[in-house]
Design a protein around this motif. Structure first.
Motif: not given
Length: 625
Positions: A302-311
């Motif tokens: 999930a490269p674009d998920a906000p949770e991925t960016h957050a972590v």
């Protein structure tokens, strides 16, 4: 246990405003250790939203905004979703009910048009029979609350929910929604969207897509993930490796059932990163590797998920100490997580590491408004303290003290805030003594040692350090654990036992060199080695290494350099009799963000300069920023 001021929690610290309930006293250890060696690393806590913190009484030049300026008044579209009642006959459904409550809040938090209080801040109001909605609104800074109940009958789930005006208790909306227990996502999304509609909130297409998202097709995996989140949220301030591994086990089981479960991989990465960050948990390369491996899977799935960016941002902070990259990822995450208090807090902490004080205060105040819990207020008030805005810190600590009158952390915070303003040394010492627990474990002994130093009783401090149960003390800033011999060297030096000080200092240096330090720990380790060299009488080595450590601090971590590094180098100068260098450094430190004057004035080493009139003159001229 984890020290207060250890910022990247990766969770929302559970602390509730119920009178008499205590935050774990051991959480103070890291900050208290800094006071012991003359550096203020104290963080003050409150339960009130930051809007209640008053403007500082003094300032100079451009300064960060006060908390009340950056936190708006209570918006009409603000809501606290109170814990749902479980009306099911089966006790096993408690996890279902709590998980549904968590997910409804998480879905609402994705809506930018709302202000949504985080789950950990509403858990105090679980008992519906004692709820006072007006007080809840005041505690949490919201205009409305949601109450609800969940009943599971067979495979069906029925949810009753109502939205209330928190001041008048007038009903604004009520509904009953039905769903399938084997597929709760649609029901949870529907509840969140109904509440948003009742609040007249505007949902963008991307927000609606995030709310409707199905994180996994495997319901058993999701239940394990949900249990992990609930256990994580319930963990207190004092957390050890076993606590972390218990939560990690849930997420590992979840990804074993569904290897494509991106959110579970995100949580695994975050927790491994935290364990690597804290010196009392597991700061070893293997732990960092586990964090990055889990992150790589999440980014693939999930490269674009906000949770991925957050972590990704969280690991840039905890694993790589790359504050700029962390902020870049947090900015990418924020549109999808507009009400995420942890994201706001972590962004504030990254700004603080870069010495970007205005941005740090703004972000931390936003985190407090979304989740007025211990961690966010620790960070906000700790920042205000480093900026020497003592009146604001005192107000925050006073407000929190109403909810935690028996908590040692709060007592010490309030004592220091008051002392910074009124200079009443006797009251400060009394308050500190009364807050010290009687535990005889290593954590309790550290606090007893602190109390002895606050009282100026070097003999008592020496007796505590001689206890074989205390083997280390958190260094200033909390990046590493110093061998107890370094503090024993300090006490021996102050008592005039130069040969004994040299013996302890050499033992401390040997212990420090035997360890492998991670990058963020290296400036602290080098400074500790320089201090040991000073007590051992190796002046040239101490100055050379101390100056190099401070320069490295400045390049690496502006916050720690200001709060801890300069004062530590100054102590080395004092020990070596280089008073002019010490005073010059102190003059600069008091004109910038840094330690409170009283922590320098009563530091057992710095106070050796008390007979020089310039020492007090410099301290009295300290600037609030």
């Amino acid at each position: 246990s984890r020290p207060v001021g250890s910022e990247i929690t990766g969770r929302e610290t559970r602390a509730t405003p119920k009178v008499g309930r205590r935050v774990a006293a051991a959480a103070w250890i890291g900050a208290a250790a800094a006071v012991a060696i003359g550096i203020a690393a104290t963080y003050f806590v409150t339960r009130k939203p930051a809007a209640a913190v008053p403007t500082a009484h003094a300032g100079a030049g451009t300064r960060p905004p006060t908390a009340e300026k950056v936190v708006p008044a209570i918006p009409e579209k603000s809501v606290a979703v109170l814990p749902f009642a479980n009306f099911s006959t089966e006790k096993d459904n408690e996890v279902l009910v709590e998980g549904m409550h968590d997910d409804v809040i998480t879905n609402l938090q994705k809506i930018r048009d709302l202000k949504v209080i985080s789950r950990t801040s509403v858990l105090a109001y679980r008992d519906a029979t004692t709820r006072n909605l007006a007080k809840i609104a005041d505690d949490l800074g919201v205009a409305t609350v949601v109450e609800g109940s969940v009943r599971k009958i067979g495979t069906k789930v029925k949810v009753n929910a109502k939205l209330l005006n928190a001041r008048t208790e007038a009903s604004l909306w009520a509904d009953t929604l039905d769903g399938d227990a084997s597929d709760p996502f649609a029901l949870q999304a529907a509840i969140a969207q109904r509440i948003a509609g009742a609040l007249n909130a505007t949902l963008s297409g991307s927000e609606r897509a995030l709310i409707d998202r199905r994180p996994t097709r495997n319901q058993e995996a999701y239940q394990l993930y949900s249990r992990g989140r609930l256990v994580h949220q319930g963990m207190g301030q004092s957390v050890n490796r076993t606590d972390y591994e218990r939560v990690i086990a849930f997420y590992e089981q979840a990804v074993a059932l569904d290897p494509d479960f991106a959110l579970a991989h995100c949580e695994l990465a975050r927790l491994h990163g935290q364990m690597f960050w804290f010196p009392t948990v597991d700061p070893v390369p293997e732990r960092r590797s586990k964090a990055l491996e889990a992150l790589a899977i999440a980014r693939r799935l999930a490269p674009d998920a906000p949770e991925t960016h957050a972590v990704t941002g969280a690991l840039a902070y905890t694993c790589d100490n790359d504050w700029h990259r962390a902020l870049a990822e947090f900015r990418l995450a924020e549109p999808g997580l507009p009400n995420d208090a942890q994201l706001q807090l972590e962004a504030g902490l990254a700004h603080r590491r870069l010495g970007q004080w205005a941005e740090a205060v703004t972000r931390m105040a936003r985190a407090v408004s979304l989740n007025p819990h211990v961690g966010a207020m620790n960070a906000l008030c700790g920042t205000l303290l480093v900026l020497r805005r003592f009146a604001e810190t005192k107000d925050a600590a006073t407000r929190f003290f109403r909810f935690f009158p028996d908590d040692g952390v709060v007592q010490r915070s309030l004592a220091q805030a008051r002392y910074a303003l009124d200079g009443d040394r006797a009251a400060f010492v009394r308050a500190w003594r009364s807050s010290t627990p009687s535990k005889n474990d290593q954590g309790g002994l550290r606090l007893v040692y602190q109390a002895a130093l606050v009282d100026g009783d070097l003999a008592a401090a020496s007796r505590v350090l001689a206890d074989t149960r205390i083997m280390s003390l958190p260094a200033a800033g909390g990046a590493l654990l110093e061998p107890v011999q370094l503090r024993r060297a300090m006490i021996a030096y102050l008592q005039g036992h130069k040969s004994l000080a040299r013996e302890f200092a050499d033992e401390a240096a040997a212990a420090i060199r035997r360890q492998t330090w991670m990058p963020r720990q290296q400036p602290s380790a080098k400074l500790a080695l320089a201090e040991a060299a000073a007590y051992a009488g190796r002046g040239e080595e101490a100055v050379r290494d101390g100056q190099a450590a401070l320069a490295e601090y400045g390049r690496f971590d502006e916050f720690d350099a200001k709060e801890n590094g300069a004062a530590a180098l100054g102590r080395i100068y004092v020990v070596l009799g280089r008073n002019e260098d010490a005073l010059q450094l102190l003059r600069k430190a008091m004109s910038e963000p840094g330690p409170a004057p009283f922590t320098i004035r009563h530091d057992p080493v710095w106070s050796l300069l008390k007979d020089d009139p310039r020492f007090e003159e410099i301290l009295k001229a300290a600037k609030a920023l």
